[in-house]
Structures are given as structure tokens and as C-alpha cells.
Design an enzyme around this catalytic site. Structure first.
Site, PDB file in Angstrom:
ATOM      1  N   GLU A 205       0.801  -1.228   0.000  1.00  0.00           N
ATOM      2  CA  GLU A 205       0.000   0.000   0.000  1.00  0.00           C
ATOM      3  C   GLU A 205       0.836   1.282   0.000  1.00  0.00           C
ATOM      4  O   GLU A 205       0.893   2.017   0.998  1.00  0.00           O
ATOM      5  CB  GLU A 205      -0.963   0.002   1.191  1.00  0.00           C
ATOM      6  N   GLU A 400      -5.139  -8.627   0.477  1.00  0.00           N
ATOM      7  CA  GLU A 400      -5.856  -8.347   1.726  1.00  0.00           C
ATOM      8  C   GLU A 400      -7.333  -8.128   1.428  1.00  0.00           C
ATOM      9  O   GLU A 400      -7.694  -7.495   0.432  1.00  0.00           O
ATOM     10  CB  GLU A 400      -5.347  -7.070   2.428  1.00  0.00           C
TER      11      GLU A 400
END
Ligand code: GBH
Length: 494
Positions: A205, A400
Site C-alpha cells: 500500500e 488483503e
């Protein structure tokens, strides 16, 4: 209803997990299973689909002073008063550094095929650069040996936000040298672990650590820099990814390299050609300085135009590194970003040039325990599908997906997290929809195996499918863990 009441559904009502044995044997080979899934309407995934779970170093390990680990920006930030919920820190977290064997036994019990973990840079290079600390890598070797003995395939992330503090003291991601230091660390670590790990993700991220760390100050290092400085450090972060790809390939030939990025999950307000086209444009533009630049090796025209004088400075050589081909793509998918096509009445210049509009959530929009985690299972259908359409990704993992709930332990000692279970069931149904259409998603990593240190939200927001009593470190499976185990057993939902 009564007449169709089978023994199996009765068992399910009683809460028993329908094991593989309870599934009618409708085929023998893989092709038969595939046919069965399509013709019976059963929600089965392709054979070999990788069911996994994910964690990250600072969120689970604890042991922050052990075996020569250096200080990170998250140690500094979490110990700064007022920065995290309750002043919570990751000093102990899940104590996974000591309890990894127990945690791997839990994974094995669930039937996990794969596990995504991250390496703490400051365990390997306590000062970020310079002399490596062999004791730090030893932990990952011990953990990996146990994992491989359990028959679980490791996926390794090399940077999940815990930058060595020494590097932040020299400017962190604002300093181009950090990109080089990251590549050196990534190459070294991949080289050492490549006997045990075949899939490496450079970073987790980039969007989050750039925007929360350096723009709104909610995450470490807690800075609020102006647009120009953020755009430039964003560039050095994606450059760090690109340089690391090169370093990993040089040090560990044959491993697969990718990254795990939380794409803005552009989702059409409903399935019509105009909304889908708008969402496809949004997928590209809303990820312009993250996945788009990595996949295309250039910033979009619109991104550069909008930033104007604040646009990052870059060279053609840097863009080539950033855009280096990858072996696989990880995407983290939580909340949808709802997108609509334009109407003739949309006259704003901004909307006209981008060709789509973001629809804000009404105040009634449902969310999980974390206010940002708005519910939109369709995101798990559209995000991989549109990303694949744009960039022909070939091998995708959902690195995720998961949810926070206000979990309570019942007097009987269980946690009945029906909201998390509902969330997972609906998102997985949408994932199945994409996979059965041929979107090349090869695996799914549920966030998270355990309740853990949820960054600025401390221990308040629980994302685990196992409840952790942070006083005793006792782990207890929640309803969602039983659900996930049954999904893995059946390789599907039905
Ligand atoms: C992921 O981030 C992380 O990779 C993982 O470490 C984390 O534990 C997990 O998800 C669950 O959060 O507070 O309104 O400013 C997910 C993306 C982006 C979600 C930033 C929270 C902050 C919203 N995150 N966002 S807000």
C-alpha cells in the site's frame, strides 16, 4: 420447507461445519470439478486456488528490542502522546515473535495453503543501511522453516510501513537515497530467503504510507507536507519499488516479484456499459501515481496536468525502473469507490476531462466497525476485473480483504462475529463471480489471521478471525474462523 429439510442442512443449522465429506461426490478429476461448479451453480473455486491469510511485522511481532532490531518510525510515532488510540503501541502486539509456532499451528488447523507476512527492515538492517544483523533474519528463517514444515507456502512483503528511524532522520521517503537503501535491503533479504520464499512483494500500500504518513499525518512519521513535496516523495516511493524489483531479480533469480497495492476500487454504481466504462477510467486515473504508473511506466496526462507546477521531477531512466514488468499483482480490497457515468448536465471541466464521477456515500451508507470500511462486496468483483482489463495482469492475488467488528467474548468463550462472517461471505461470492468469468485471481489472503495492532486505531479495531486477549495472548477462533475453515475445506461457498 419441512419436506426439503435434509440431514445436512439440519447439521448446518446446529452450527456444524459441513466438511468436504458432506459434499456430494459429483466428479473426480479437476475438469469434472470445474464443470460441476459451473453446471450445478455451486460456488466452487478452481482447483489449487490459494486460500491464505495475511499479517504484517509491526502489527503482530512485538519484541521490538529483541535480537538487535533497530528503531522504526512506528516505534517513534506510537510512543508520541496523542498519535494513537489510547496511546497503544506495537511493543508487544501479538507477541508473534515468540508465539509463531502456535500461530502456524492455528494456520495449519484452518487449512491455510499460504501465508503472507512482512519482514521488518530494521530487524535485518537496524540502521536501514550498513551492516546487516544476522539475528534479525534468523527469526524469519525459524518462522519459515516451521511454516514450510506445516505445508504452507510463504508470500513475503518486504515493506509494510516500518521504516527504520535512522532513514526518516535523513528525510525518509522525501530523500531519494531511501529508495536506493530499500532496494539494497530488498535484494539482500530476498537473496537470503529465496531458498524458502518464491513470491516477494516489494511494498504494501504505497498509497497509504504516502498519504497517511506524509500528507494527513495520521500515520508515522506523522507529517503534513504540501502537495509538491508529497508528489515528489510519492515518486521516490514508486521508484523504491522499481529499484527493489531490479535488486530482487539480480539477487534471487527465479523468484516471482510483485507488490500489494490498495487500489482505489472503482466500482460502477450498477452494471451498465456506460457506468462500467466510467469505472474503468476511474480505476486508471484514481490510481495514477500508484498502480497506474507502476503498470504503465508513466504518469497519466491528467495527473501531471492537475499537479501543474507541483508535479514530480523524474527522468526517463527512473520511469523505466518504475514500470518494470512484474510476475504477479497483489491488490488489497476493502471498500468500494462508487463511480457513475457522466450525464449531459455534468458541465464541470474537471468531470468532462476525466469522464467519470465519484459518487459520495449518503450518511446512511453501512460500514463495519472502522468508519472508513464501507461495505461493497462488488468491489471484489470489479477491482480485479477492471485492473486486469487495463493492464493484462495474468496472475492476481487478493493480498488483503477483511473487516473490523466490535467483537465480544461470550461467557461461553466464543466470539460470534456474524457481521464479519457476512462481510466475508458476500465479498467471496463476488470474487467467485469474477474468477468464474476468467479473471485470473489465483489466491486470496484474508486480513487478518489474528486481532492485531491496527496502527493509529491501536487495539480497538479488531480485524482477526481469531480473537486475541492482549493480556494473556490467548487466541480463540471466532465464528468467522469456522466459516473460513469451511470455505477452504470446500474450496468454495456452497
Ligand atoms: C490495510 O490498510 C493495511 O495494509 C493493514 O496493515 C491494515 O491493518 C488493514 O488494511 C486494515 O486496516 O482512518 O479515515 O483516515 C487498508 C487501507 C487506508 C484503511 C487508510 C484505513 C484510513 C482511513 N487503509 N485508511 S481514515
Amino acid at each position: 420447507m419441512n419436506s426439503t429439510f435434509s440431514r445436512r442442512s439440519f447439521a448446518q443449522l446446529l452450527g456444524a461445519t459441513a466438511g468436504a465429506a458432506a459434499i456430494p461426490a459429483l466428479g473426480t478429476g479437476a475438469a469434472d470439478a470445474q464443470m460441476t461448479a459451473q453446471t450445478s451453480g455451486g460456488l466452487h473455486f478452481p482447483q489449487g486456488f490459494l486460500w491464505g491469510s495475511a499479517t504484517a511485522s509491526y502489527q503482530v511481532e512485538g519484541a521490538v528490542h529483541e535480537d538487535g532490531r533497530g528503531q522504526t518510525i512506528w516505534d517513534t510515532f506510537s510512543h508520541t502522546p496523542g498519535k494513537t488510540h489510547n496511546g497503544d503501541t506495537g511493543d508487544v502486539a501479538d507477541d508473534h515473535y515468540h508465539l509463531y509456532k502456535e500461530d502456524i499451528a492455528i494456520m495449519k488447523g484452518l487449512g491455510l495453503k499460504t501465508y503472507r507476512f512482512s519482514v521488518a527492515w530494521a530487524r535485518v538492517f537496524p540502521e536501514g543501511t550498513g551492516a546487516p544483523n544476522p539475528k534479525g533474519l534468523d527469526f524469519y528463517h525459524r518462522m519459515l522453516d516451521t511454516l514450510l514444515d506445516a505445508g504452507i507456502e510463504p508470500y513475503c512483503t518486504l515493506y509494510h510501513w516500518d521504516l527504520p528511524q535512522t532513514l526518516q532522520d535523513k528525510g525518509g521517503w522525501e530523500n531519494r537515497d531511501t529508495a536506493k537503501a530499500f532496494a539494497d535491503y530488498a535484494g539482500y533479504t530476498a537473496g537470503k530467503l529465496s531458498g524458502k520464499v518464491k513470491h516477494f512483494m516489494t511494498m504494501n500500500e504505497i498509497r497509504t504510507f504516502v498519504e497517511l504518513g506524509y500528507s494527513n499525518g495520521m500515520h508515522a512519521p506523522g507529517l503534513k507536507l504540501n502537495e509538491k513535496r508529497v508528489a515528489q516523495l510519492n515518486h521516490y516511493a514508486v521508484l523504491g519499488h522499481g529499484m527493489a524489483v531490479q535488486a530482487i531479480r539480480a539477487a534471487a533469480p527465479g523468484v516471482k516479484v510483485g507488490l500489494a497495492e490498495n487500489v482505489a476500487a472503482a466500482t460502477p454504481v450498477f452494471d451498465s456499459p456506460a457506468h462500467v466504462e466510467a469505472a474503468t477510467k476511474a480505476m486508471r486515473e484514481e490510481n495514477a501515481s500508484y498502480l497506474t504508473v507502476i503498470r504503465e511506466g508513466k504518469y497519466t496526462d491528467l495527473y501531471l496536468k492537475r499537479l501543474g507546477a507541483n508535479a514530480p521531477k523524474f527522468t526517463p531512466e527512473e520511469m523505466k525502473l518504475i514500470g518494470a514488468p512484474l510476475d504477479f499483482q497483489g491488490i488489497n480490497v476493502y471498500q468500494p469507490l462508487w463511480i457513475r457515468a457522466l450525464n449531459p448536465e455534468d458541465s464541470s471541466e474537471t468531470l468532462r476531462e476525466q469522464g467519470y464521477a465519484i459518487v459520495p456515500d449518503p450518511s446512511s451508507y453501512p460500514h463495519m466497525f472502522s468508519p472508513w470500511l464501507t461495505i461493497g462486496p462488488e468491489a471484489l468483483y470489479w477491482a480485479p476485473k477492471l485492473a486486469n482489463q487495463l493492464w493484462d495482469l495474468k496472475e492476481i492475488y487478493i493480498t488483503e480483504n477483511g473487516a473490523s467488528s466490535a467483537d465480544v467474548m461470550t461467557p461461553e468463550g466464543t466470539v460470534l462475529d456474524i457481521d464479519r462472517t457476512m462481510f466475508l461471505r458476500n465479498y467471496l461470492t463476488q470474487l467467485h463471480r469474477g474468477v468464474s468469468e476468467g479473471v485470473p485471481v489465483k489466491g486470496y489472503f484474508l486480513w487478518s489471521l489474528l486481532d492485531n495492532y491496527e496502527w493509529a486505531d491501536g487495539y480497538e479495531k479488531r480485524f482477526g478471525i481469531h480473537y486475541v486477549d492482549f493480556k494473556t495472548q490467548k487466541r480463540t477462533p471466532k465464528l468467522s474462523a469456522h466459516f473460513y475453515k469451511s470455505v477452504i475445506e470446500k474450496n468454495g461457498l456452497a
